[in-house]
Motif scaffolding. Structure first.
Motif, PDB file in Angstrom:
ATOM      1  N   ARG A 167       0.826  -1.206   0.000  1.00  7.88           N
ATOM      2  CA  ARG A 167       0.000   0.000   0.000  1.00  7.88           C
ATOM      3  C   ARG A 167       0.864   1.262   0.000  1.00  7.88           C
ATOM      4  O   ARG A 167       0.651   2.179  -0.803  1.00  7.88           O
ATOM      5  N   THR A 168       1.834   1.330   0.919  1.00 11.03           N
ATOM      6  CA  THR A 168       2.628   2.550   1.027  1.00 11.03           C
ATOM      7  C   THR A 168       3.496   2.748  -0.206  1.00 11.03           C
ATOM      8  O   THR A 168       3.715   3.882  -0.637  1.00 11.03           O
ATOM      9  N   GLY A 169       3.989   1.651  -0.804  1.00 12.47           N
ATOM     10  CA  GLY A 169       4.734   1.777  -2.049  1.00 12.47           C
ATOM     11  C   GLY A 169       3.875   2.366  -3.155  1.00 12.47           C
ATOM     12  O   GLY A 169       4.300   3.259  -3.900  1.00 12.47           O
ATOM     13  N   MET A 170       2.642   1.885  -3.270  1.00 13.64           N
ATOM     14  CA  MET A 170       1.714   2.416  -4.273  1.00 13.64           C
ATOM     15  C   MET A 170       1.421   3.886  -3.995  1.00 13.64           C
ATOM     16  O   MET A 170       1.464   4.725  -4.914  1.00 13.64           O
ATOM     17  N   TYR A 171       1.124   4.222  -2.727  1.00 15.61           N
ATOM     18  CA  TYR A 171       0.828   5.613  -2.396  1.00 15.61           C
ATOM     19  C   TYR A 171       2.012   6.521  -2.728  1.00 15.61           C
ATOM     20  O   TYR A 171       1.838   7.612  -3.285  1.00 15.61           O
ATOM     21  N   ALA A 172       3.224   6.065  -2.365  1.00 16.59           N
ATOM     22  CA  ALA A 172       4.412   6.869  -2.642  1.00 16.59           C
ATOM     23  C   ALA A 172       4.564   7.107  -4.136  1.00 16.59           C
ATOM     24  O   ALA A 172       4.824   8.236  -4.581  1.00 16.59           O
ATOM     25  N   GLY A 173       4.390   6.040  -4.934  1.00 21.31           N
ATOM     26  CA  GLY A 173       4.516   6.191  -6.382  1.00 21.31           C
ATOM     27  C   GLY A 173       3.514   7.175  -6.941  1.00 21.31           C
ATOM     28  O   GLY A 173       3.859   8.038  -7.770  1.00 21.31           O
ATOM     29  N   LYS A 174       2.276   7.087  -6.498  1.00 25.09           N
ATOM     30  CA  LYS A 174       1.236   7.988  -7.013  1.00 25.09           C
ATOM     31  C   LYS A 174       1.503   9.439  -6.627  1.00 25.09           C
ATOM     32  O   LYS A 174       1.334  10.356  -7.442  1.00 25.09           O
ATOM     33  N   VAL A 175       1.925   9.668  -5.391  1.00 25.88           N
ATOM     34  CA  VAL A 175       2.202  11.032  -4.944  1.00 25.88           C
ATOM     35  C   VAL A 175       3.414  11.602  -5.670  1.00 25.88           C
ATOM     36  O   VAL A 175       3.413  12.776  -6.085  1.00 25.88           O
ATOM     37  N   ILE A 176       4.455  10.803  -5.852  1.00 26.10           N
ATOM     38  CA  ILE A 176       5.657  11.270  -6.549  1.00 26.10           C
ATOM     39  C   ILE A 176       5.326  11.662  -7.987  1.00 26.10           C
ATOM     40  O   ILE A 176       5.821  12.676  -8.506  1.00 26.10           O
ATOM     41  N   VAL A 177       4.483  10.892  -8.644  1.00 25.85           N
ATOM     42  CA  VAL A 177       4.066  11.233 -10.012  1.00 25.85           C
ATOM     43  C   VAL A 177       3.359  12.588 -10.036  1.00 25.85           C
ATOM     44  O   VAL A 177       3.590  13.417 -10.918  1.00 25.85           O
ATOM     45  N   GLU A 178       2.508  12.838  -9.037  1.00 27.48           N
ATOM     46  CA  GLU A 178       1.828  14.136  -8.957  1.00 27.48           C
ATOM     47  C   GLU A 178       2.822  15.263  -8.681  1.00 27.48           C
ATOM     48  O   GLU A 178       2.730  16.347  -9.267  1.00 27.48           O
ATOM     49  N   ALA A 194       5.849  15.370  -9.547  1.00 20.45           N
ATOM     50  CA  ALA A 194       6.671  15.599 -10.745  1.00 20.45           C
ATOM     51  C   ALA A 194       6.021  16.593 -11.701  1.00 20.45           C
ATOM     52  O   ALA A 194       6.715  17.273 -12.468  1.00 20.45           O
ATOM     53  N   LYS A 195       4.712  16.700 -11.662  1.00 17.39           N
ATOM     54  CA  LYS A 195       4.013  17.622 -12.577  1.00 17.39           C
ATOM     55  C   LYS A 195       4.383  19.073 -12.304  1.00 17.39           C
ATOM     56  O   LYS A 195       4.373  19.904 -13.216  1.00 17.39           O
ATOM     57  N   SER A 196       4.715  19.365 -11.047  1.00 15.88           N
ATOM     58  CA  SER A 196       5.152  20.719 -10.702  1.00 15.88           C
ATOM     59  C   SER A 196       6.633  20.766 -10.338  1.00 15.88           C
ATOM     60  O   SER A 196       7.132  21.819  -9.906  1.00 15.88           O
ATOM     61  N   ASP A 197       7.307  19.638 -10.518  1.00 13.81           N
ATOM     62  CA  ASP A 197       8.731  19.511 -10.184  1.00 13.81           C
ATOM     63  C   ASP A 197       9.006  19.968  -8.750  1.00 13.81           C
ATOM     64  O   ASP A 197      10.011  20.611  -8.462  1.00 13.81           O
ATOM     65  N   ASP A 198       8.101  19.600  -7.844  1.00 18.29           N
ATOM     66  CA  ASP A 198       8.222  19.974  -6.437  1.00 18.29           C
ATOM     67  C   ASP A 198       8.217  18.715  -5.584  1.00 18.29           C
ATOM     68  O   ASP A 198       7.190  18.048  -5.431  1.00 18.29           O
ATOM     69  N   PHE A 199       9.394  18.379  -5.040  1.00 21.36           N
ATOM     70  CA  PHE A 199       9.532  17.196  -4.197  1.00 21.36           C
ATOM     71  C   PHE A 199       9.905  17.594  -2.771  1.00 21.36           C
ATOM     72  O   PHE A 199      10.592  16.868  -2.063  1.00 21.36           O
ATOM     73  N   SER A 200       9.437  18.779  -2.366  1.00 17.51           N
ATOM     74  CA  SER A 200       9.684  19.259  -1.013  1.00 17.51           C
ATOM     75  C   SER A 200       8.900  18.421  -0.014  1.00 17.51           C
ATOM     76  O   SER A 200       7.960  17.702  -0.371  1.00 17.51           O
TER      77      SER A 200
END
Length: 396
Positions: free
Chosen positions: A301-312, A314-320
């Motif tokens: 679950r947490t791996g899936m959540y992390a992947g989905k959030v990281i993809v979002e 990336a759209k604003s190039d903000d990984f803060s």
């Protein structure tokens, strides 16, 4: 020194890492998944039992290639011999599978690869790369060669040891009461029910339990977890397990085909599992069921959540940290109350004597419980033994 460039580097190809890599890659991100071992999923460090209900939630289709046993139910025992047997009509989707874990892990990594992730075996993270105080990747040793993997975000899926999180400055330390010392034998020539998992709680496994997970043809995983603060000497877990086996006529003529040992965390997750340019998933984030020590579902679950959030992100190039807090909210909304409730139940169970545990199981046997799960069991316990749930009644 070779340098690799990517959007996301995932450290650890267990279930959490492979799921994160898969969802990042499916979202179009250049993803590198590194694994320190030469073979994904081996050597085994797992009891291999999972429930069924969460697989669809994370997009995993059950596959006979990695299912060793399809369980009809479970048996809960006290040290005094009182048993409570539940089957699928009572437990529903809580009934599960016994896996061939190494094949399960490989199947998840294959999905990540099919989505476009690059997998690098025999590649160990050795440190975090920072520039101007910002995490920009990891240092690693790959096939004996020192390398750098530069990425916009790091996913730490490196399990119980959680070095990546610690290097990044995230406190992953644990109390002794939140660690279980575990050992498991894969045994043959034993005579146990082929389609029921067994759990024995009480003084046979202080603060934990003994499990028997059948794998067919007289083979089963037989293991134990003992709470760290209740261990009184070196090798306590093995001594308790050997004593249990010696006293069980179904087991005491069996032989060991494999021995594995290790530790699991049994706390309800870190205070925060993200920081600027880094996310911790699964065991690395201490997101594991405190009462069972089961972590496969939580990792997926947490791996899936992390992947989905990281993809979002990336759209604003903000990984803060602020942007990645969407991951923190996602897993807490889904799991936090249950994890905390089970953590409190684990603490209470560790304080009960065998007589009380026997009374609890006797009561559960006669209680009118529609679907048997931890929540409904605790509701029944609350009525007859309110002291067991004191301090977390509002979660039941």
């Amino acid at each position: 020194m070779n340098t690799y460039e990517c959007d996301v580097v995932v450290v650890g190809a267990g279930p959490g890492g492979s799921m994160a890599a898969r969802y990042c890659a499916e979202g179009g991100l250049k993803t590198i998944l590194i694994e320190k071992k030469a073979e994904i999923g081996a050597p085994l460090r797992c009891a291999e039992g999972v429930s069924k209900k969460w697989l669809q939630e994370v997009g995993i289709e059950p596959d006979p290639s990695w299912i060793r046993g399809d369980m009809k139910g479970a048996i809960i025992k006290s040290p005094q011999g009182t048993t409570f047997q539940l089957d699928e009509s009572k437990a529903g989707a809580e009934v599960g599978y016994v896996l061939e874990r190494h094949l399960f892990d490989k199947a998840l990594a294959k999905k990540a690869a099919e989505a476009g992730a690059q997998i690098m075996l025999r590649t160990s993270a050795t440190g975090i790369i920072r520039e101007d105080g910002k995490i920009v990747g990891v240092k690693a040793r790959s096939m004996g060669e020192e390398i750098e993997i530069r990425a916009k975000v790091v996913v730490a899926a490196d399990g119980y040891e959680s070095q990546v999180g610690r290097w990044a400055g995230i406190d992953t330390t644990l109390k002794l009461s939140d660690i279980d010392s575990c050992i498991q034998y894969r045994m043959c020539n034993i005579d146990v029910a082929p389609d029921y998992c067994e759990f024995t709680i009480g003084s046979v496994a202080p603060g934990g339990y003994v499990w028997i997970f059948p794998k067919g043809n007289g083979v089963a995983n037989v293991g134990i977890g003992v709470m760290g603060r209740l261990c009184k000497g070196d090798g306590d877990a093995k001594r308790y397990l050997d004593d249990f086996i010696a006293k069980d006529p179904r087991l005491n003529k069996g032989q060991c085909l494999e021995i594995m040992g290790g530790f699991v965390s049994t706390c309800p997750g870190l205070d925060c599992s993200v920081d600027d340019n880094i996310v911790l998933v699964g065991d690395a984030a201490r997101i594991i069921d405190p009462i069972t020590g089961g972590g496969i579902a939580h990792a997926c679950r947490t791996g899936m959540y992390a992947g989905k959030v990281i993809v979002e992100c990336a759209k604003s190039d903000d990984f803060s940290k602020k942007a990645l807090m969407a991951y923190e909210k996602m897993w807490r909304d889904r799991m936090e109350d249950k994890l905390y409730r089970n953590f409190m139940a684990k603490e209470k169970l560790a304080s009960l004597d065998d007589e009380t545990i026997d009374q609890l199981i006797q009561m559960i046997k006669t209680a009118d419980i529609g679907e048997v799960n931890v929540y409904n069991l605790l509701k029944a316990v609350k009525e007859k033994f309110p002291q067991v749930v004191e301090g977390f009644e509002d979660l039941i």
